[in-house]
Enzyme design. Structure first.
Site, PDB file in Angstrom:
ATOM      1  CD  GLU A   1      -2.902   4.420  -1.181  1.00 26.78           C
ATOM      2  OE1 GLU A   1      -3.665   5.347  -1.833  1.00 26.78           O
ATOM      3  OE2 GLU A   1      -2.690   4.256  -0.117  1.00 26.78           O
TER       4      GLU A   1
ATOM      5  CD  GLU B   1      -2.534   1.447   2.395  1.00 27.89           C
ATOM      6  OE1 GLU B   1      -2.147   2.532   3.421  1.00 27.89           O
ATOM      7  OE2 GLU B   1      -2.179   0.406   3.560  1.00 27.89           O
TER       8      GLU B   1
ATOM      9  CG  ASP C   1      -5.831   1.155   3.046  1.00 34.14           C
ATOM     10  OD1 ASP C   1      -5.088   2.935   2.550  1.00 34.14           O
ATOM     11  OD2 ASP C   1      -5.679   1.178   4.269  1.00 34.14           O
TER      12      ASP C   1
ATOM     13  CG  ASP D   1       0.379   7.687  -1.311  1.00 34.54           C
ATOM     14  OD1 ASP D   1      -0.615   7.240  -1.618  1.00 34.54           O
ATOM     15  OD2 ASP D   1       1.176   8.381  -0.911  1.00 34.54           O
TER      16      ASP D   1
END
Length: 249
Positions: free
Chosen positions: A130, A54, A127, A58
């Site tokens: 990502e 995650e 989450d 991002d």
């Protein structure tokens, strides 16, 4: 394919690959990307959760979205680009993309999280979205070409349309201020017009004014909500009025 993965996991991985149009070389990566920490703690064998992927995803998505914004809106200022990217790389928006991809159907959760409908929470869906892109990035030996291609194939046109229609979660007070400072060298002013109704359910009406250029009004259950609505109306009015001056977001 890893022979020690349970059949249930392999089925989920295959579904994810079909959704993405991408076949993972390392099947443990998509499994990790779909595994919430609650499931990892509850499962009877050692299994990784998606938190590290995650974190990586991002950054991957931030770069992909930045590229789209700069290429689509070449005349936009750094402030406008930053505000728009923040709106796109947000729980509210990325969770929307996660639902479009159907990740809420694939995430592995503990029994408790399932009972509490964790698969519908914006923060969790963001989450997972990502982490999936982080997994693809790692599987491609840290080459962003394929993650970019996957995102653009599914979401580029949708993202651009969302931005142009104002259908993204934005801090309209902030972006209006950036716009008015650039155009007029002033900041918007807000004042309360009225507050009607019982104390526990008042409806506020707020005015937003920018010199003698524009006055707009917004209503809401709080002053902040009403100000945001008024700022949004002022932003889109000025955006349309001054669109020929410079091509902006």
């Amino acid at each position: 394919m890893s022979s020690n993965l349970d059949r249930e996991f392999l089925e989920r991985i295959k579904k994810l690959e079909q959704k993405l149009g991408y076949v993972f070389k390392d099947k443990n990566l998509p499994l990790t990307a779909l595994t919430h920490s609650s499931f990892a703690a509850e499962y009877h064998k050692e299994i990784k959760d998606y938190e590290v992927l995650e974190f990586l995803g991002d950054a991957v998505l931030s770069l992909i979205v930045s590229e789209i914004l700069i290429k689509t809106f070449p005349e936009a200022s750094e402030g406008e680009l930053s505000q728009t990217r923040s709106a796109v790389i947000s729980e509210a928006y990325l969770s929307r993309l996660a639902r479009i991809l159907g990740l809420n159907e694939l995430v592995l959760l503990s029994r408790g999280e399932i009972a509490q409908k964790g698969m519908e929470r914006e923060s969790l869906l963001c989450d997972v979205f990502e982490s999936v892109f982080g997994a693809v990035y790692v599987d491609c030996d840290y080459d962003i070409k394929i993650p970019r291609e996957i995102f653009n194939r599914f979401f580029k046109d949708y993202l651009i349309e969302s931005i142009k229609k104002g259908n993204i979660p934005r801090d309209y007070k902030s972006i209006l201020q950036i716009m008015t400072q650039r155009l007029f060298g002033v900041v918007p002013k807000y004042s309360m017009v009225s507050a009607e109704g019982p104390e526990h359910e008042k409806i506020f009406t707020m005015e937003c004014s920018v010199d003698n250029v524009v006055r707009t009004f917004g209503t809401g259950k709080s002053k902040k909500e009403a100000e945001t609505e008024a700022a949004k109306k002022a932003y889109f009015y000025l955006k349309e009025r001054y669109k020929d001056k410079k091509k902006r977001i």
